[in-house]
Write a protein that holds these residues in place. Sequence first.
Motif, mmCIF file in Angstrom:
data_model
loop_
_atom_site.group_PDB
_atom_site.id
_atom_site.type_symbol
_atom_site.label_atom_id
_atom_site.label_comp_id
_atom_site.label_asym_id
_atom_site.label_seq_id
_atom_site.Cartn_x
_atom_site.Cartn_y
_atom_site.Cartn_z
ATOM 1 N N UNK A 1 0.486 -25.993 32.116
ATOM 2 C CA UNK A 1 0.644 -27.207 32.922
ATOM 3 C C UNK A 1 1.835 -28.036 32.447
ATOM 4 N N UNK A 2 2.118 -27.989 31.147
ATOM 5 C CA UNK A 2 3.207 -28.805 30.597
ATOM 6 C C UNK A 2 4.539 -28.050 30.568
ATOM 7 N N UNK A 3 4.552 -26.826 31.067
ATOM 8 C CA UNK A 3 5.806 -26.071 31.079
ATOM 9 C C UNK A 3 6.176 -25.519 29.712
ATOM 10 N N UNK A 4 5.185 -25.328 28.839
ATOM 11 C CA UNK A 4 5.454 -24.830 27.484
ATOM 12 C C UNK A 4 5.113 -23.355 27.341
ATOM 13 N N UNK A 5 4.903 -22.679 28.473
ATOM 14 C CA UNK A 5 4.493 -21.280 28.399
ATOM 15 C C UNK A 5 5.667 -20.308 28.509
ATOM 16 N N UNK A 6 6.883 -20.811 28.338
ATOM 17 C CA UNK A 6 8.011 -19.872 28.248
ATOM 18 C C UNK A 6 8.917 -20.305 27.101
ATOM 19 N N UNK A 7 9.622 -19.359 26.533
ATOM 20 C CA UNK A 7 10.534 -19.666 25.433
ATOM 21 C C UNK A 7 11.718 -20.456 25.973
ATOM 22 N N UNK A 8 12.153 -21.425 25.213
ATOM 23 C CA UNK A 8 13.362 -22.173 25.561
ATOM 24 C C UNK A 8 14.315 -22.090 24.386
ATOM 25 N N UNK A 9 15.600 -22.038 24.686
ATOM 26 C CA UNK A 9 16.602 -21.944 23.624
ATOM 27 C C UNK A 9 17.158 -23.322 23.284
ATOM 28 N N UNK A 10 17.402 -23.520 21.995
ATOM 29 C CA UNK A 10 18.043 -24.764 21.575
ATOM 30 C C UNK A 10 19.164 -24.463 20.592
ATOM 31 N N UNK A 11 20.004 -25.466 20.347
ATOM 32 C CA UNK A 11 21.102 -25.317 19.401
ATOM 33 C C UNK A 11 21.106 -26.507 18.455
ATOM 34 N N UNK A 12 21.823 -26.350 17.332
ATOM 35 C CA UNK A 12 22.011 -27.447 16.389
ATOM 36 C C UNK A 12 23.471 -27.869 16.474
ATOM 37 N N UNK A 13 23.717 -29.157 16.658
ATOM 38 C CA UNK A 13 25.085 -29.659 16.773
ATOM 39 C C UNK A 13 25.346 -30.597 15.593
ATOM 40 N N UNK A 14 26.331 -30.243 14.774
ATOM 41 C CA UNK A 14 26.600 -30.983 13.544
ATOM 42 C C UNK A 14 25.932 -30.277 12.382
ATOM 43 N N UNK A 15 26.733 -29.580 11.552
ATOM 44 C CA UNK A 15 26.156 -28.708 10.526
ATOM 45 C C UNK A 15 26.359 -29.267 9.128
ATOM 46 N N UNK A 16 26.182 -30.559 8.968
ATOM 47 C CA UNK A 16 26.122 -31.173 7.634
ATOM 48 C C UNK A 16 24.785 -30.815 7.000
ATOM 49 N N UNK B 1 21.200 -22.310 26.824
ATOM 50 C CA UNK B 1 20.611 -23.267 25.885
ATOM 51 C C UNK B 1 20.230 -24.528 26.650
ATOM 52 N N UNK B 2 18.976 -24.983 26.468
ATOM 53 C CA UNK B 2 18.500 -26.149 27.222
ATOM 54 C C UNK B 2 18.451 -27.426 26.396
ATOM 55 N N UNK C 1 27.954 -30.081 29.460
ATOM 56 C CA UNK C 1 27.795 -28.625 29.366
ATOM 57 C C UNK C 1 26.486 -28.157 30.013
ATOM 58 N N UNK C 2 25.615 -29.116 30.394
ATOM 59 C CA UNK C 2 24.385 -28.738 31.080
ATOM 60 C C UNK C 2 23.135 -28.796 30.222
ATOM 61 N N UNK C 3 23.265 -29.309 28.992
ATOM 62 C CA UNK C 3 22.079 -29.489 28.129
ATOM 63 C C UNK C 3 21.130 -30.465 28.817
ATOM 64 N N UNK C 4 19.808 -30.167 28.769
ATOM 65 C CA UNK C 4 18.848 -30.998 29.498
ATOM 66 C C UNK C 4 18.061 -31.943 28.610
ATOM 67 N N UNK D 1 8.965 -32.587 18.608
ATOM 68 C CA UNK D 1 10.055 -33.239 19.340
ATOM 69 C C UNK D 1 10.572 -32.318 20.440
ATOM 70 N N UNK D 2 10.727 -31.050 20.099
ATOM 71 C CA UNK D 2 11.192 -30.076 21.095
ATOM 72 C C UNK D 2 10.196 -29.984 22.242
ATOM 73 N N UNK D 3 8.913 -29.984 21.908
ATOM 74 C CA UNK D 3 7.901 -29.892 22.956
ATOM 75 C C UNK D 3 7.904 -31.119 23.855
ATOM 76 N N UNK D 4 8.031 -32.285 23.231
ATOM 77 C CA UNK D 4 8.034 -33.514 24.040
ATOM 78 C C UNK D 4 9.199 -33.486 25.030
ATOM 79 N N UNK D 5 10.350 -32.940 24.570
ATOM 80 C CA UNK D 5 11.501 -32.818 25.483
ATOM 81 C C UNK D 5 11.227 -31.796 26.572
ATOM 82 N N UNK D 6 10.661 -30.660 26.159
ATOM 83 C CA UNK D 6 10.400 -29.594 27.129
ATOM 84 C C UNK D 6 9.488 -30.091 28.236
ATOM 85 N N UNK D 7 8.484 -30.900 27.852
ATOM 86 C CA UNK D 7 7.571 -31.459 28.845
ATOM 87 C C UNK D 7 8.331 -32.365 29.815
#
Lengths: 213, 213
Positions: free
Chosen positions: A83-98, A152-153, A174-177, B203-209
Amino acid sequence: MEQIPEPAKERLLFLMRILEKNREKPLTSGNLEALTGWSSHTIRKDISFLGGDYGGGPGGGAKKAGTSCGYNPETLMPAIKAALGLNRRRRFCVVGLGRLGSAYLNFQSFELGEFELAAGFDSNVNRVEILKSPVPLYPAYKIPEAVNRFAIEIALLCVPGEAAQASAEKLAAAGIRGIVNFAPVVLSLPPEVAVRNVYVMDELRALAVKISH
Amino acid sequence: MEQIPEPAKERLLFLMRILEKNREKPLTSGNLEALTGWSSHTIRKDISFLGGDYGGGPGGGAKKAGTSCGYNPETLMPAIKAALGLNRRRRFCVVGLGRLGSAYLNFQSFELGEFELAAGFDSNVNRVEILKSPVPLYPAYKIPEAVNRFAIEIALLCVPGEAAQASAEKLAAAGIRGIVNFAPVVLSLPPEVAVRNVYVMDELRALAVKISH
């Protein structure tokens, strides 16, 4: 399915975490009331948005003879996920590698659940070349290309405060959501980009308020 | 002063952050309603717990001729701080000096507000000796002594998941009153120790929702 109101979604997300920690035994809405502080009426109403039968509150499941009382975590959890849309894998990235960003590069999969780290970015080309990482790293100018290529979302934004707004705008273009913002600034972005702020000061304050008596 | 209920405290804390970002102009409870989603009635009631007069909602401040309409951030903000126990400096420490922990060692004071970093701890003595830090670092066995000496009230817990429960117990025994937990485990502690969990997955889940429609 009925459209679920935002506050109910937030409660369902919290409920899902409780269920993940209590997989063994059914929980009544009375148990959940004690664990969450929400009324059992609210909890039953939230769960009713999912449709279907997952057991029920005190007396709820007992209506049918032989049915154990309480919600069944094994059926309720996947229903909330769907119901919450958490039943599929989503891709993420890390921006800023300090330090902070590179810490998140090395998170283990059990810390990430249904999310998959796909790439890391930094404006410092040198850093991108020397850092060890389980995923590919790119210079920041490649954000549009890589976000698109890897679908990447979500981005974890770990750049210094003074760079955060510009980086966030680049990610939005770039389309990040969605962006998890660790920089201690308030981002100003188009409404279609969701933001979650993680500010250590806010966490410290929330604790200070709790312990101030 | 009247005892403020927990949910009102949480709203007042959130309100304080909004006021910090909007110092210039008075905000009516109508403005605040739009910014927070809470009813102006709730907002007025929360502010009434503070006692005193801070302007007021739409029409509230206008009752007196010549008074501008809206709450005055410059008087309301310190009143909230005082009521929530945020009007004195509190010391905190970082426990676990891997990538995440050492990132927090180097946070700037503007990112920490009324909180003062006093010390860092790690079970690896070697790491404690070689890390550069603006505050003193100690091996973990010195936690009881240093927490007491520096009057440290809060800990950022940045150790690996498998060490988190033992470290948290050690901190609780040393008299720490609040823990910001970054390890992806649920801590089990005496009720007098307050805990805030920062889980990236949540945090990722809250965004995904939020982005799932």
